[in-house]
Design a protein around this motif. Structure first.
Motif, mmCIF file in Angstrom:
data_model
loop_
_atom_site.group_PDB
_atom_site.id
_atom_site.type_symbol
_atom_site.label_atom_id
_atom_site.label_comp_id
_atom_site.label_asym_id
_atom_site.label_seq_id
_atom_site.Cartn_x
_atom_site.Cartn_y
_atom_site.Cartn_z
ATOM 1 N N PHE A 128 0.950 -1.204 -0.079
ATOM 2 C CA PHE A 128 0.022 -0.185 0.057
ATOM 3 C C PHE A 128 0.824 1.333 0.022
ATOM 4 C CE2 PHE A 128 -2.641 -3.143 2.011
ATOM 5 C CZ PHE A 128 -4.108 -3.063 1.409
ATOM 6 N N VAL A 129 0.554 2.134 -0.840
ATOM 7 C CA VAL A 129 1.195 3.370 -0.855
ATOM 8 C C VAL A 129 0.082 4.410 -0.747
ATOM 9 C CG1 VAL A 129 2.983 4.900 -2.282
ATOM 10 C CG2 VAL A 129 2.982 2.314 -2.238
ATOM 11 N N GLY A 130 0.534 5.496 0.361
ATOM 12 C CA GLY A 130 -0.270 6.708 0.330
ATOM 13 C C GLY A 130 -0.338 7.395 1.585
ATOM 14 N N ASP A 131 -1.577 7.550 2.243
ATOM 15 C CA ASP A 131 -1.758 8.404 3.401
ATOM 16 C C ASP A 131 -2.325 7.720 4.574
ATOM 17 O OD1 ASP A 131 -4.140 8.523 2.824
ATOM 18 O OD2 ASP A 131 -4.279 10.290 1.848
ATOM 19 N N SER A 132 -2.689 8.490 5.374
ATOM 20 C CA SER A 132 -3.477 7.918 6.691
ATOM 21 C C SER A 132 -4.592 7.063 6.384
ATOM 22 C CB SER A 132 -3.850 8.888 7.875
ATOM 23 O OG SER A 132 -4.513 10.107 7.309
ATOM 24 N N PRO A 178 2.060 10.455 1.081
ATOM 25 C CA PRO A 178 0.893 11.140 1.034
ATOM 26 C C PRO A 178 0.774 11.880 -0.545
ATOM 27 C CG PRO A 178 2.006 12.199 2.796
ATOM 28 C CD PRO A 178 2.656 11.056 2.407
ATOM 29 N N PHE A 179 2.024 12.253 -1.153
ATOM 30 C CA PHE A 179 1.876 13.026 -2.102
ATOM 31 C C PHE A 179 2.350 12.150 -3.308
ATOM 32 C CE2 PHE A 179 2.871 16.262 0.745
ATOM 33 C CZ PHE A 179 1.731 17.190 0.645
ATOM 34 N N LEU A 180 2.818 10.896 -3.119
ATOM 35 C CA LEU A 180 3.447 9.989 -3.894
ATOM 36 C C LEU A 180 4.741 10.480 -4.609
ATOM 37 C CD1 LEU A 180 0.568 8.862 -6.545
ATOM 38 C CD2 LEU A 180 1.232 7.825 -4.314
ATOM 39 N N VAL A 181 4.795 11.789 -5.005
ATOM 40 C CA VAL A 181 5.982 12.529 -5.308
ATOM 41 C C VAL A 181 6.540 13.049 -4.135
ATOM 42 C CG1 VAL A 181 5.250 13.364 -7.705
ATOM 43 C CG2 VAL A 181 4.830 14.693 -5.821
ATOM 44 N N GLU A 182 7.981 13.601 -4.210
ATOM 45 C CA GLU A 182 8.648 13.794 -3.187
ATOM 46 C C GLU A 182 8.544 15.358 -2.542
ATOM 47 O OE1 GLU A 182 12.510 12.883 -4.793
ATOM 48 O OE2 GLU A 182 11.845 11.024 -5.149
ATOM 49 N N TRP A 218 -4.121 14.957 1.020
ATOM 50 C CA TRP A 218 -3.220 16.165 1.326
ATOM 51 C C TRP A 218 -3.188 17.126 0.310
ATOM 52 C CZ3 TRP A 218 1.648 15.347 4.747
ATOM 53 C CH2 TRP A 218 1.291 14.664 5.832
ATOM 54 N N TRP A 219 -4.063 17.272 -0.689
ATOM 55 C CA TRP A 219 -4.252 18.110 -1.746
ATOM 56 C C TRP A 219 -5.432 18.826 -1.660
ATOM 57 C CZ3 TRP A 219 0.316 18.094 -5.177
ATOM 58 C CH2 TRP A 219 0.788 17.211 -5.439
ATOM 59 N N PRO A 220 -5.466 20.123 -1.053
ATOM 60 C CA PRO A 220 -6.617 20.854 -1.070
ATOM 61 C C PRO A 220 -7.084 21.474 -2.235
ATOM 62 C CG PRO A 220 -4.599 22.200 -0.176
ATOM 63 C CD PRO A 220 -4.102 20.494 -0.421
ATOM 64 N N VAL A 245 -3.536 21.912 -9.730
ATOM 65 C CA VAL A 245 -2.505 21.883 -10.927
ATOM 66 C C VAL A 245 -1.505 21.336 -10.501
ATOM 67 C CG1 VAL A 245 -1.217 23.359 -12.423
ATOM 68 C CG2 VAL A 245 -3.470 24.143 -11.792
ATOM 69 N N ALA A 246 -0.991 21.388 -9.408
ATOM 70 C CA ALA A 246 0.242 20.464 -8.705
ATOM 71 C C ALA A 246 -0.292 18.882 -8.602
ATOM 72 C CB ALA A 246 0.605 21.007 -7.407
ATOM 73 N N TYR A 247 -1.324 18.766 -8.093
ATOM 74 C CA TYR A 247 -1.773 17.435 -8.158
ATOM 75 C C TYR A 247 -1.782 16.446 -9.658
ATOM 76 C CZ TYR A 247 -5.222 13.535 -6.951
ATOM 77 O OH TYR A 247 -5.814 12.366 -6.834
ATOM 78 N N LYS A 248 -2.340 17.377 -10.335
ATOM 79 C CA LYS A 248 -2.319 16.670 -11.784
ATOM 80 C C LYS A 248 -0.931 16.413 -12.238
ATOM 81 C CE LYS A 248 -4.130 17.317 -16.446
ATOM 82 N NZ LYS A 248 -4.737 17.697 -17.614
#
Length: 373
Positions: A128-132, A178-182, A218-220, A245-248
């Protein structure tokens, strides 16, 4: 056509149809036996009686049916549940929220079997990869498995966990991303989100046989509450990039990594967002699910972006869309029964889920999906 040949084809088609028809019959019969009159009416409204050989099972669309044979484990039986998800230990007096079974449209799902799950994944690694919320599902699965088969906890780095079933050599792992990216914090204390960098995180995921990703909480949707100060894309620095935009951009980076780095035999899921249920007073202390059949939760902006990115992803990622499933369970959150420092009716957790509870249904759907692969 030869009459005998035609007869044989008709017989073959009929025999092929029998399991599906039987499954539909058993599904309808089971719901009728367990459900209240209100739920039976909802069942009919959702056209669940229209079961035939052409009907495909829709695992992620359906209704919640009260079923006193649930939960599949007790919190006291699972020492791995994080305190924030153990609503009973935090004082929740009722148990009804544990006694609901997800009933998909047009079919039934097999009851979760730890033995069946472990046999299906024998010698493999599920990550599993992600957040809470991902942690919610991960711990649910560990509890479902460890109730019947011993699991060994393997200490890893902070917020990453690993359990191994020694009987079947199955590894169940959680990686916090939580962001997948760093994201990093520089010497000035600035939080920098690199929407085009994923390698440092992804080296820990690459060897999994089954991967379940999630990223949205974590992406508002608007600037002002994001958990970063600067967005970096290459050498370009942004302080006002819109979060979606950052999320995409981040999902696109993830998509490219998946398509370029994973073995084609790897089974990859991306779990849809689970619904929170904060009301106008930021509370969710309901004791009942939403049972209004006209309730039609609208997809989030994150869901639309995810769908767009997945439509162009070269690797065959399966959307594990539990959004509809979770939307009706306003009763399943910790609410005031949390171990957070702030307690009482003025602070409620309407994002995460009690265990046992809603995430168990996600793992039952995961089990059903694995059995079909």
């Amino acid at each position: 056509m030869d009459p005998v040949q035609g007869s044989r084809q008709s017989t073959t088609k009929m025999m092929t149809a029998i399991p599906t028809l039987l499954l539909c019959f058993l599904s309808l019969n089971h719901v009728s036996a367990q459900a209240t009159q209100k739920q039976i009416k909802d069942f009919e409204v959702h056209n669940r009686v229209d079961c035939d050989t052409e009907t495909n099972c829709s695992l992620f669309s359906g209704i919640w049916v009260h079923d006193p044979s649930y939960p599949l484990y007790e919190a006291l039986e699972c020492p791995y549940i994080s305190k924030e998800f153990d609503c009973k230990a935090n004082g929740r007096p009722d148990s009804d929220y544990q006694e609901w079974r997800w009933q998909p449209n047009g079919c039934d799902t097999p009851r979760f079997s730890a033995r069946g799950f472990l046999e299906k994944l024998k010698g493999k690694k599920l990550t599993f990869v992600g957040d809470s919320i991902t942690q919610n599902q991960f711990l649910s699965l560990v509890c479902l498995v460890s109730k019947e088969f011993p699991t060994t906890f393997v200490p890893t780095s902070s917020k990453n966990d690993k359990f191994i079933s020694t009987d079947y050599n199955v590894s169940i792992e959680l990686y916090w991303a939580p962001f997948l990216v760093e994201r990093e914090v520089n010497d000035e204390g600035e939080r920098i989100l690199h929407v085009d960098q994923i390698q440092n995180n992804s080296t820990r995921w690459k060897m999994a046989d089954v991967l379940i990703f999630e990223s949205s909480k974590w992406w508002p949707e608007t600037l002002g509450s994001q958990r970063w100060d600067i967005v970096m894309e290459g050498k370009q620095k942004y302080t006002d990039m819109k979060p979606l935009v950052a999320y995409k951009k981040a999902l696109t980076t993830w998509s490219q990594w998946v398509s370029s780095n994973l073995d084609p035999q790897t089974l990859v899921f991306f779990r849809g967002s689970s619904f929170g249920h904060y009301d106008s007073h930021k509370r969710c202390d309901s004791k009942e699910p939403i049972e209004d059949p006209s309730y039609d939760p609208q997809p989030t902006a994150h869901a639309a972006i995810l769908k767009e990115v997945l439509s162009t992803t070269e690797f065959p990622v399966k959307l594990f869309n539990i959004s509809h499933n979770s939307a009706f369970r306003r009763d399943g959150h910790p609410s005031i029964y949390t171990n957070l420092n702030v307690s009482g009716p003025e602070h409620q957790d309407c994002t995460h889920w009690c265990l046992p509870g809603v995430p168990d249904s996600w793992n039952q759907l995961l089990y059903a999906t694995l059995l079909s692969t």
